[in-house]
Design a protein around this motif. Structure first.
Motif, PDB file in Angstrom:
ATOM      1  N   MET A  13       0.832  -1.202   0.000  1.00 29.75           N
ATOM      2  CA  MET A  13       0.000   0.000   0.000  1.00 29.75           C
ATOM      3  C   MET A  13       0.868   1.255   0.000  1.00 29.75           C
ATOM      4  N   THR A  14       1.947   1.226   0.749  1.00 33.09           N
ATOM      5  CA  THR A  14       2.838   2.387   0.792  1.00 33.09           C
ATOM      6  C   THR A  14       3.465   2.618  -0.570  1.00 33.09           C
ATOM      7  N   ALA A  15       3.933   1.571  -1.214  1.00 32.89           N
ATOM      8  CA  ALA A  15       4.554   1.708  -2.531  1.00 32.89           C
ATOM      9  C   ALA A  15       3.555   2.228  -3.550  1.00 32.89           C
ATOM     10  N   ALA A  16       2.293   1.843  -3.425  1.00 36.48           N
ATOM     11  CA  ALA A  16       1.279   2.245  -4.397  1.00 36.48           C
ATOM     12  C   ALA A  16       0.963   3.730  -4.350  1.00 36.48           C
ATOM     13  N   VAL A  17       1.189   4.370  -3.212  1.00 38.92           N
ATOM     14  CA  VAL A  17       0.812   5.772  -3.115  1.00 38.92           C
ATOM     15  C   VAL A  17       1.985   6.736  -3.034  1.00 38.92           C
ATOM     16  N   LEU A  18       3.194   6.254  -3.111  1.00 42.56           N
ATOM     17  CA  LEU A  18       4.350   7.136  -2.957  1.00 42.56           C
ATOM     18  C   LEU A  18       4.375   8.258  -3.986  1.00 42.56           C
ATOM     19  N   SER A  19       3.938   7.966  -5.192  1.00 43.28           N
ATOM     20  CA  SER A  19       4.000   8.999  -6.217  1.00 43.28           C
ATOM     21  C   SER A  19       3.037  10.149  -5.944  1.00 43.28           C
ATOM     22  N   ALA A  20       1.948   9.896  -5.242  1.00 46.51           N
ATOM     23  CA  ALA A  20       0.977  10.943  -4.954  1.00 46.51           C
ATOM     24  C   ALA A  20       1.171  11.536  -3.560  1.00 46.51           C
ATOM     25  N   GLY A  21       2.210  11.133  -2.870  1.00 44.48           N
ATOM     26  CA  GLY A  21       2.385  11.574  -1.491  1.00 44.48           C
ATOM     27  C   GLY A  21       1.655  10.603  -0.575  1.00 44.48           C
ATOM     28  N   THR A  22       1.989  10.646   0.674  1.00 45.12           N
ATOM     29  CA  THR A  22       1.379   9.692   1.576  1.00 45.12           C
ATOM     30  C   THR A  22       0.472  10.388   2.564  1.00 45.12           C
ATOM     31  N   ILE A  23      -0.544   9.660   2.949  1.00 43.54           N
ATOM     32  CA  ILE A  23      -1.534  10.153   3.894  1.00 43.54           C
ATOM     33  C   ILE A  23      -2.191   8.937   4.534  1.00 43.54           C
ATOM     34  N   GLY A  24      -2.508   9.047   5.809  1.00 48.58           N
ATOM     35  CA  GLY A  24      -3.228   7.971   6.485  1.00 48.58           C
ATOM     36  C   GLY A  24      -2.438   6.694   6.609  1.00 48.58           C
ATOM     37  N   SER A  25      -3.130   5.568   6.436  1.00 45.24           N
ATOM     38  CA  SER A  25      -2.518   4.259   6.651  1.00 45.24           C
ATOM     39  C   SER A  25      -1.334   4.001   5.726  1.00 45.24           C
ATOM     40  N   SER A  26      -1.301   4.648   4.573  1.00 40.72           N
ATOM     41  CA  SER A  26      -0.180   4.443   3.649  1.00 40.72           C
ATOM     42  C   SER A  26       1.122   4.997   4.208  1.00 40.72           C
ATOM     43  N   SER A  27       1.037   5.807   5.251  1.00 42.44           N
ATOM     44  CA  SER A  27       2.225   6.398   5.864  1.00 42.44           C
ATOM     45  C   SER A  27       2.747   5.604   7.055  1.00 42.44           C
ATOM     46  N   VAL A  28       1.989   4.615   7.499  1.00 40.19           N
ATOM     47  CA  VAL A  28       2.345   3.879   8.708  1.00 40.19           C
ATOM     48  C   VAL A  28       3.404   2.831   8.408  1.00 40.19           C
ATOM     49  N   ASP A  29       4.463   2.845   9.200  1.00 43.97           N
ATOM     50  CA  ASP A  29       5.577   1.906   9.095  1.00 43.97           C
ATOM     51  C   ASP A  29       5.429   0.887  10.223  1.00 43.97           C
ATOM     52  N   VAL A  30       5.334  -0.389   9.882  1.00 43.81           N
ATOM     53  CA  VAL A  30       5.101  -1.428  10.889  1.00 43.81           C
ATOM     54  C   VAL A  30       6.234  -1.541  11.895  1.00 43.81           C
ATOM     55  N   ASP A  31       7.402  -1.031  11.578  1.00 40.19           N
ATOM     56  CA  ASP A  31       8.548  -1.146  12.481  1.00 40.19           C
ATOM     57  C   ASP A  31       8.745   0.081  13.371  1.00 40.19           C
ATOM     58  N   LYS A  32       7.845   1.028  13.295  1.00 39.55           N
ATOM     59  CA  LYS A  32       8.010   2.276  14.026  1.00 39.55           C
ATOM     60  C   LYS A  32       7.077   2.335  15.233  1.00 39.55           C
ATOM     61  N   PHE A  33       7.519   3.032  16.278  1.00 37.43           N
ATOM     62  CA  PHE A  33       6.677   3.331  17.433  1.00 37.43           C
ATOM     63  C   PHE A  33       5.989   4.661  17.156  1.00 37.43           C
ATOM     64  N   TYR A  34       4.717   4.775  17.491  1.00 35.29           N
ATOM     65  CA  TYR A  34       3.966   6.000  17.246  1.00 35.29           C
ATOM     66  C   TYR A  34       3.452   6.594  18.548  1.00 35.29           C
ATOM     67  N   SER A  35       3.543   7.909  18.647  1.00 32.87           N
ATOM     68  CA  SER A  35       2.949   8.620  19.777  1.00 32.87           C
ATOM     69  C   SER A  35       1.431   8.620  19.585  1.00 32.87           C
ATOM     70  N   LEU A  36       0.696   8.920  20.638  1.00 35.71           N
ATOM     71  CA  LEU A  36      -0.756   9.026  20.505  1.00 35.71           C
ATOM     72  C   LEU A  36      -1.137  10.054  19.449  1.00 35.71           C
ATOM     73  N   GLU A  37      -0.476  11.196  19.477  1.00 38.38           N
ATOM     74  CA  GLU A  37      -0.811  12.242  18.512  1.00 38.38           C
ATOM     75  C   GLU A  37      -0.552  11.778  17.073  1.00 38.38           C
ATOM     76  N   ASP A  38       0.541  11.043  16.859  1.00 36.79           N
ATOM     77  CA  ASP A  38       0.816  10.492  15.524  1.00 36.79           C
ATOM     78  C   ASP A  38      -0.275   9.511  15.109  1.00 36.79           C
ATOM     79  N   MET A  39      -0.641   8.623  16.028  1.00 37.20           N
ATOM     80  CA  MET A  39      -1.680   7.638  15.714  1.00 37.20           C
ATOM     81  C   MET A  39      -2.998   8.330  15.390  1.00 37.20           C
ATOM     82  N   PHE A  40      -3.348   9.338  16.187  1.00 39.93           N
ATOM     83  CA  PHE A  40      -4.591  10.068  15.930  1.00 39.93           C
ATOM     84  C   PHE A  40      -4.543  10.722  14.554  1.00 39.93           C
ATOM     85  N   ARG A  41      -3.405  11.288  14.201  1.00 36.20           N
ATOM     86  CA  ARG A  41      -3.267  11.976  12.909  1.00 36.20           C
ATOM     87  C   ARG A  41      -3.435  10.989  11.744  1.00 36.20           C
TER      88      ARG A  41
END
Length: 171
Positions: A13-41
Protein backbone atom coordinates in the motif's frame (compact mmCIF):
# COMPACT_ATOMS: atom_id res chain seq x y z
CA UNK A 1 2.30 -15.12 9.99
CA UNK A 2 -0.22 -12.37 10.81
CA UNK A 3 2.59 -9.82 11.32
CA UNK A 4 4.24 -10.92 8.08
CA UNK A 5 0.96 -10.46 6.17
CA UNK A 6 0.47 -7.05 7.75
CA UNK A 7 4.01 -6.06 6.78
CA UNK A 8 3.44 -7.15 3.19
CA UNK A 9 0.11 -5.33 2.96
CA UNK A 10 1.48 -2.09 4.38
CA UNK A 11 4.55 -2.26 2.16
CA UNK A 12 2.44 -2.76 -0.97
CA UNK A 13 0.00 0.00 0.00
CA UNK A 14 2.84 2.39 0.79
CA UNK A 15 4.55 1.71 -2.53
CA UNK A 16 1.28 2.24 -4.40
CA UNK A 17 0.81 5.77 -3.11
CA UNK A 18 4.35 7.14 -2.96
CA UNK A 19 4.00 9.00 -6.22
CA UNK A 20 0.98 10.94 -4.95
CA UNK A 21 2.39 11.57 -1.49
CA UNK A 22 1.38 9.69 1.58
CA UNK A 23 -1.53 10.15 3.89
CA UNK A 24 -3.23 7.97 6.49
CA UNK A 25 -2.52 4.26 6.65
CA UNK A 26 -0.18 4.44 3.65
CA UNK A 27 2.23 6.40 5.86
CA UNK A 28 2.34 3.88 8.71
CA UNK A 29 5.58 1.91 9.10
CA UNK A 30 5.10 -1.43 10.89
CA UNK A 31 8.55 -1.15 12.48
CA UNK A 32 8.01 2.28 14.03
CA UNK A 33 6.68 3.33 17.43
CA UNK A 34 3.97 6.00 17.25
CA UNK A 35 2.95 8.62 19.78
CA UNK A 36 -0.76 9.03 20.50
CA UNK A 37 -0.81 12.24 18.51
CA UNK A 38 0.82 10.49 15.52
CA UNK A 39 -1.68 7.64 15.71
CA UNK A 40 -4.59 10.07 15.93
CA UNK A 41 -3.27 11.98 12.91
CA UNK A 42 -2.83 8.88 10.72
CA UNK A 43 -6.23 7.54 11.77
CA UNK A 44 -7.90 10.90 11.09
CA UNK A 45 -6.23 11.16 7.68
CA UNK A 46 -7.29 7.64 6.80
CA UNK A 47 -10.91 8.12 7.84
CA UNK A 48 -11.12 11.44 5.94
CA UNK A 49 -9.55 9.81 2.85
CA UNK A 50 -12.06 6.97 2.94
CA UNK A 51 -14.95 9.41 3.29
CA UNK A 52 -13.70 11.59 0.42
CA UNK A 53 -13.12 8.60 -1.87
CA UNK A 54 -16.51 7.05 -1.17
CA UNK A 55 -18.29 10.38 -1.69
CA UNK A 56 -16.45 10.89 -4.99
CA UNK A 57 -17.39 7.38 -6.13
CA UNK A 58 -21.07 7.96 -5.27
CA UNK A 59 -21.01 11.23 -7.19
CA UNK A 60 -19.24 9.88 -10.28
CA UNK A 61 -21.25 6.67 -10.61
CA UNK A 62 -24.53 7.90 -9.10
CA UNK A 63 -24.71 4.94 -6.71
CA UNK A 64 -25.61 4.59 -3.08
CA UNK A 65 -24.72 1.14 -1.82
CA UNK A 66 -22.54 0.17 -0.24
CA UNK A 67 -20.90 3.62 -0.29
CA UNK A 68 -23.60 5.71 1.42
CA UNK A 69 -23.76 3.47 4.48
CA UNK A 70 -19.99 3.23 4.69
CA UNK A 71 -19.56 7.00 4.23
CA UNK A 72 -21.95 7.57 7.13
CA UNK A 73 -19.87 5.14 9.18
CA UNK A 74 -16.69 7.04 8.27
CA UNK A 75 -18.32 10.22 9.57
CA UNK A 76 -18.97 8.39 12.85
CA UNK A 77 -15.34 7.24 12.94
CA UNK A 78 -14.19 10.83 12.49
CA UNK A 79 -16.42 11.95 15.36
CA UNK A 80 -14.86 9.32 17.66
CA UNK A 81 -11.40 10.53 16.69
CA UNK A 82 -12.44 14.15 17.30
CA UNK A 83 -13.43 13.15 20.84
CA UNK A 84 -10.01 11.55 21.39
CA UNK A 85 -8.30 14.70 20.14
CA UNK A 86 -10.34 16.75 22.61
CA UNK A 87 -9.78 14.32 25.49
CA UNK A 88 -6.01 14.38 25.03
CA UNK A 89 -5.77 18.10 24.32
CA UNK A 90 -4.41 17.83 20.79
CA UNK A 91 -5.41 20.27 18.08
CA UNK A 92 -7.72 18.63 15.56
CA UNK A 93 -5.93 18.83 12.20
CA UNK A 94 -7.47 20.04 9.00
CA UNK A 95 -7.19 17.15 6.58
CA UNK A 96 -6.88 18.08 2.90
CA UNK A 97 -7.75 15.04 0.82
CA UNK A 98 -8.08 16.81 -2.54
CA UNK A 99 -4.60 15.97 -3.81
CA UNK A 100 -4.90 12.34 -2.77
CA UNK A 101 -8.34 11.19 -3.93
CA UNK A 102 -8.17 9.07 -7.06
CA UNK A 103 -11.51 8.35 -8.67
CA UNK A 104 -11.66 4.87 -10.21
CA UNK A 105 -12.77 4.40 -13.80
CA UNK A 106 -15.40 1.72 -13.09
CA UNK A 107 -17.51 0.37 -10.25
CA UNK A 108 -15.46 -2.84 -10.26
CA UNK A 109 -12.29 -0.78 -9.82
CA UNK A 110 -14.07 1.25 -7.10
CA UNK A 111 -14.89 -1.96 -5.23
CA UNK A 112 -11.23 -2.99 -5.42
CA UNK A 113 -10.18 0.45 -4.15
CA UNK A 114 -12.54 -0.09 -1.21
CA UNK A 115 -11.06 -3.53 -0.51
CA UNK A 116 -7.50 -2.22 -0.65
CA UNK A 117 -8.26 0.83 1.49
CA UNK A 118 -9.99 -1.19 4.20
CA UNK A 119 -7.20 -3.79 4.29
CA UNK A 120 -4.65 -1.02 4.81
CA UNK A 121 -6.89 0.64 7.41
CA UNK A 122 -7.26 -2.62 9.37
CA UNK A 123 -3.50 -3.20 9.27
CA UNK A 124 -2.90 0.33 10.57
CA UNK A 125 -5.23 -0.19 13.52
CA UNK A 126 -3.67 -3.58 14.25
CA UNK A 127 -0.26 -1.89 14.35
CA UNK A 128 -1.54 0.76 16.74
CA UNK A 129 -3.30 -1.83 18.91
CA UNK A 130 0.03 -3.66 19.31
CA UNK A 131 1.27 -0.66 21.32
CA UNK A 132 0.56 0.13 24.96
CA UNK A 133 -2.54 2.36 24.78
CA UNK A 134 -4.87 4.01 27.26
CA UNK A 135 -8.12 2.05 27.60
CA UNK A 136 -10.28 4.66 25.85
CA UNK A 137 -7.93 4.82 22.88
CA UNK A 138 -7.79 1.02 22.66
CA UNK A 139 -11.59 0.90 22.74
CA UNK A 140 -11.95 3.46 19.93
CA UNK A 141 -9.24 1.88 17.75
CA UNK A 142 -10.82 -1.56 18.23
CA UNK A 143 -14.22 -0.12 17.27
CA UNK A 144 -12.73 1.53 14.17
CA UNK A 145 -10.88 -1.64 13.15
CA UNK A 146 -14.06 -3.69 13.55
CA UNK A 147 -15.95 -1.18 11.43
CA UNK A 148 -13.30 -1.47 8.73
CA UNK A 149 -13.62 -5.26 8.82
CA UNK A 150 -17.35 -4.85 8.14
CA UNK A 151 -16.62 -2.39 5.33
CA UNK A 152 -14.09 -4.81 3.85
CA UNK A 153 -16.72 -7.57 3.79
CA UNK A 154 -19.15 -5.23 1.98
CA UNK A 155 -16.58 -4.31 -0.65
CA UNK A 156 -15.57 -7.96 -1.09
CA UNK A 157 -19.23 -8.86 -1.72
CA UNK A 158 -19.50 -5.98 -4.19
CA UNK A 159 -16.34 -7.12 -5.97
CA UNK A 160 -17.58 -10.72 -6.12
CA UNK A 161 -20.81 -9.44 -7.70
CA UNK A 162 -18.87 -7.67 -10.44
CA UNK A 163 -18.52 -4.31 -8.72
CA UNK A 164 -22.00 -3.01 -9.32
CA UNK A 165 -23.69 -0.77 -6.80
CA UNK A 166 -27.30 0.14 -6.23
CA UNK A 167 -28.35 3.24 -8.07
CA UNK A 168 -29.93 6.22 -6.38
CA UNK A 169 -33.61 6.81 -6.79
CA UNK A 170 -34.22 9.54 -9.38
CA UNK A 171 -37.64 10.37 -7.88
Amino acid sequence: MKKMNMTIILTVMTAAVLSAGTIGSSSVDVDKFYSLEDMFRYAMEDEHMALAEYEAIMEKFDVDRPYANIAKSEETHISYLNKLYETYGFDIPRIDTDAHVVIPSSLAEAAQVGVDAEIANIAMYEKFLDQDLPDDVREVFTFLKNGSENHLASFQRQLAAGGGGRFRSRA
